[in-house]
Scaffold this motif. Structure first.
Motif, PDB file in Angstrom:
ATOM      1  N   LEU A  96       0.811  -1.216   0.000  1.00 46.52           N
ATOM      2  CA  LEU A  96       0.000   0.000   0.000  1.00 46.52           C
ATOM      3  C   LEU A  96       0.845   1.267   0.000  1.00 46.52           C
ATOM      4  CD1 LEU A  96      -2.869  -0.998   2.455  1.00 46.52           C
ATOM      5  CD2 LEU A  96      -2.942  -0.882  -0.047  1.00 46.52           C
ATOM      6  N   CYS A  97       2.072   1.191   0.481  1.00 48.92           N
ATOM      7  CA  CYS A  97       2.972   2.350   0.506  1.00 48.92           C
ATOM      8  C   CYS A  97       3.800   2.477  -0.769  1.00 48.92           C
ATOM      9  CB  CYS A  97       3.892   2.265   1.721  1.00 48.92           C
ATOM     10  SG  CYS A  97       3.025   2.526   3.271  1.00 48.92           S
ATOM     11  N   ASP A  98       3.650   1.542  -1.681  1.00 52.27           N
ATOM     12  CA  ASP A  98       4.403   1.573  -2.935  1.00 52.27           C
ATOM     13  C   ASP A  98       3.980   2.812  -3.730  1.00 52.27           C
ATOM     14  OD1 ASP A  98       5.399   1.235  -5.523  1.00 52.27           O
ATOM     15  OD2 ASP A  98       5.095  -0.936  -5.468  1.00 52.27           O
ATOM     16  N   PRO A  99       4.943   3.668  -4.089  1.00 49.94           N
ATOM     17  CA  PRO A  99       4.610   4.891  -4.840  1.00 49.94           C
ATOM     18  C   PRO A  99       3.829   4.613  -6.129  1.00 49.94           C
ATOM     19  CG  PRO A  99       6.876   4.981  -4.089  1.00 49.94           C
ATOM     20  CD  PRO A  99       6.367   3.595  -3.790  1.00 49.94           C
ATOM     21  N   LYS A 100       4.077   3.478  -6.774  1.00 50.33           N
ATOM     22  CA  LYS A 100       3.339   3.165  -8.005  1.00 50.33           C
ATOM     23  C   LYS A 100       1.845   3.064  -7.720  1.00 50.33           C
ATOM     24  CE  LYS A 100       6.147  -0.255  -8.804  1.00 50.33           C
ATOM     25  NZ  LYS A 100       6.790  -1.461  -9.288  1.00 50.33           N
ATOM     26  N   TRP A 101       1.489   2.481  -6.572  1.00 46.79           N
ATOM     27  CA  TRP A 101       0.084   2.330  -6.187  1.00 46.79           C
ATOM     28  C   TRP A 101      -0.563   3.697  -5.966  1.00 46.79           C
ATOM     29  CZ3 TRP A 101      -3.915  -0.710  -6.120  1.00 46.79           C
ATOM     30  CH2 TRP A 101      -4.941  -0.510  -5.226  1.00 46.79           C
ATOM     31  N   ILE A 102       0.139   4.563  -5.239  1.00 43.37           N
ATOM     32  CA  ILE A 102      -0.389   5.894  -4.943  1.00 43.37           C
ATOM     33  C   ILE A 102      -0.540   6.705  -6.228  1.00 43.37           C
ATOM     34  CG2 ILE A 102       0.100   8.069  -3.744  1.00 43.37           C
ATOM     35  CD1 ILE A 102       1.451   6.322  -1.539  1.00 43.37           C
ATOM     36  N   ILE A 103       0.440   6.640  -7.113  1.00 37.78           N
ATOM     37  CA  ILE A 103       0.367   7.377  -8.386  1.00 37.78           C
ATOM     38  C   ILE A 103      -0.804   6.893  -9.228  1.00 37.78           C
ATOM     39  CG2 ILE A 103       1.557   7.736 -10.598  1.00 37.78           C
ATOM     40  CD1 ILE A 103       4.198   7.737  -8.927  1.00 37.78           C
ATOM     41  N   ALA A 104      -0.993   5.584  -9.290  1.00 34.78           N
ATOM     42  CA  ALA A 104      -2.095   5.025 -10.077  1.00 34.78           C
ATOM     43  C   ALA A 104      -3.444   5.498  -9.557  1.00 34.78           C
ATOM     44  CB  ALA A 104      -2.023   3.495 -10.069  1.00 34.78           C
ATOM     45  N   ILE A 105      -3.594   5.559  -8.247  1.00 40.92           N
ATOM     46  CA  ILE A 105      -4.866   6.000  -7.667  1.00 40.92           C
ATOM     47  C   ILE A 105      -5.063   7.491  -7.885  1.00 40.92           C
ATOM     48  CG2 ILE A 105      -6.155   6.269  -5.516  1.00 40.92           C
ATOM     49  CD1 ILE A 105      -4.851   3.610  -4.623  1.00 40.92           C
ATOM     50  N   ARG A 106      -3.995   8.271  -7.715  1.00 39.72           N
ATOM     51  CA  ARG A 106      -4.110   9.723  -7.911  1.00 39.72           C
ATOM     52  C   ARG A 106      -4.512  10.070  -9.350  1.00 39.72           C
ATOM     53  NH1 ARG A 106      -2.158  13.258  -4.103  1.00 39.72           N
ATOM     54  NH2 ARG A 106      -1.725  14.796  -5.701  1.00 39.72           N
ATOM     55  N   ARG A 107      -4.159   9.209 -10.303  1.00 39.17           N
ATOM     56  CA  ARG A 107      -4.519   9.462 -11.707  1.00 39.17           C
ATOM     57  C   ARG A 107      -6.025   9.418 -11.927  1.00 39.17           C
ATOM     58  NH1 ARG A 107       0.103   5.744 -14.143  1.00 39.17           N
ATOM     59  NH2 ARG A 107       1.746   7.302 -14.209  1.00 39.17           N
ATOM     60  N   VAL A 108      -6.748   8.650 -11.125  1.00 35.05           N
ATOM     61  CA  VAL A 108      -8.186   8.498 -11.357  1.00 35.05           C
ATOM     62  C   VAL A 108      -9.037   9.304 -10.370  1.00 35.05           C
ATOM     63  CG1 VAL A 108      -7.947   6.237 -12.450  1.00 35.05           C
ATOM     64  CG2 VAL A 108      -8.347   6.370  -9.986  1.00 35.05           C
ATOM     65  N   LEU A 109      -8.425   9.888  -9.351  1.00 38.17           N
ATOM     66  CA  LEU A 109      -9.169  10.704  -8.398  1.00 38.17           C
ATOM     67  C   LEU A 109      -9.042  12.178  -8.746  1.00 38.17           C
ATOM     68  CD1 LEU A 109      -8.310   9.168  -4.894  1.00 38.17           C
ATOM     69  CD2 LEU A 109     -10.421   8.916  -6.201  1.00 38.17           C
ATOM     70  N   HIS A 110     -10.094  12.940  -8.508  1.00 36.27           N
ATOM     71  CA  HIS A 110     -10.021  14.380  -8.666  1.00 36.27           C
ATOM     72  C   HIS A 110     -10.947  15.041  -7.646  1.00 36.27           C
ATOM     73  CE1 HIS A 110     -13.317  13.195 -11.388  1.00 36.27           C
ATOM     74  NE2 HIS A 110     -13.871  14.317 -10.984  1.00 36.27           N
ATOM     75  N   VAL A 111     -10.627  16.272  -7.285  1.00 28.20           N
ATOM     76  CA  VAL A 111     -11.422  17.022  -6.313  1.00 28.20           C
ATOM     77  C   VAL A 111     -12.854  17.147  -6.826  1.00 28.20           C
ATOM     78  CG1 VAL A 111     -11.699  19.258  -5.173  1.00 28.20           C
ATOM     79  CG2 VAL A 111      -9.417  18.249  -5.409  1.00 28.20           C
ATOM     80  N   GLY A 112     -13.801  16.890  -5.942  1.00 28.01           N
ATOM     81  CA  GLY A 112     -15.215  16.962  -6.283  1.00 28.01           C
ATOM     82  C   GLY A 112     -15.802  15.629  -6.704  1.00 28.01           C
ATOM     83  N   GLN A 113     -14.964  14.647  -6.955  1.00 21.83           N
ATOM     84  CA  GLN A 113     -15.426  13.333  -7.410  1.00 21.83           C
ATOM     85  C   GLN A 113     -16.136  12.581  -6.285  1.00 21.83           C
ATOM     86  OE1 GLN A 113     -12.200  10.976  -8.825  1.00 21.83           O
ATOM     87  NE2 GLN A 113     -13.497   9.310  -9.520  1.00 21.83           N
ATOM     88  N   GLN A 114     -17.221  11.925  -6.625  1.00 24.21           N
ATOM     89  CA  GLN A 114     -17.918  11.069  -5.674  1.00 24.21           C
ATOM     90  C   GLN A 114     -17.280   9.681  -5.725  1.00 24.21           C
ATOM     91  OE1 GLN A 114     -22.201  11.346  -5.596  1.00 24.21           O
ATOM     92  NE2 GLN A 114     -22.364   9.163  -5.129  1.00 24.21           N
ATOM     93  N   VAL A 115     -16.957   9.141  -4.548  1.00 25.05           N
ATOM     94  CA  VAL A 115     -16.289   7.848  -4.463  1.00 25.05           C
ATOM     95  C   VAL A 115     -16.956   6.985  -3.397  1.00 25.05           C
ATOM     96  CG1 VAL A 115     -14.029   8.705  -5.216  1.00 25.05           C
ATOM     97  CG2 VAL A 115     -14.573   8.668  -2.784  1.00 25.05           C
ATOM     98  N   GLU A 116     -16.694   5.710  -3.507  1.00 27.51           N
ATOM     99  CA  GLU A 116     -17.094   4.771  -2.467  1.00 27.51           C
ATOM    100  C   GLU A 116     -15.807   4.384  -1.743  1.00 27.51           C
ATOM    101  OE1 GLU A 116     -18.606   0.787  -3.571  1.00 27.51           O
ATOM    102  OE2 GLU A 116     -20.425   1.507  -2.599  1.00 27.51           O
TER     103      GLU A 116
END
Length: 94
Positions: free
Chosen positions: A29-49
């Motif tokens: 979970l701390c792997d930078p590749k994982w964080i980068i991949a998630i940040r690519r699909v998240l944006h401010v204002g987005q509704q998430v589960e």
């Protein structure tokens, strides 16, 4: 993944096995590749589960802020919650 089966298997695991699994998951979970991949699909204002470990359930929220290794979410049915980590945010976005 069938979480019922996983939880049943974990109930049979030794303390040593649980510790090893916990360490492996933390590293992944701390792997930078994982964080980068998630940040690519998240944006401010987005509704998430996302999974709220305190309540032990899935919740719906809105992304308020993307931080270095965390995301600030507003739970859509209550007050603002601070969620510590990207890893609990699901890939089924609204």
């Amino acid at each position: 993944m069938n979480f019922t089966e996983v939880l049943e298997a974990l109930k049979r695991a030794s303390g040593f096995e649980l510790y090893r699994l916990s360490a492996a998951i933390d590293r992944m979970l701390c792997d930078p590749k994982w964080i980068i991949a998630i940040r690519r699909v998240l944006h401010v204002g987005q509704q998430v589960e996302y999974f709220d470990e305190k309540d032990n359930r899935l919740c719906t929220g809105r992304v308020l802020e993307l931080r270095q290794k965390t995301v600030l979410l507003q739970r859509l049915v209550s007050v603002i919650s601070y969620f510590d980590g990207f890893s609990g945010v699901g890939d089924h976005f609204g």
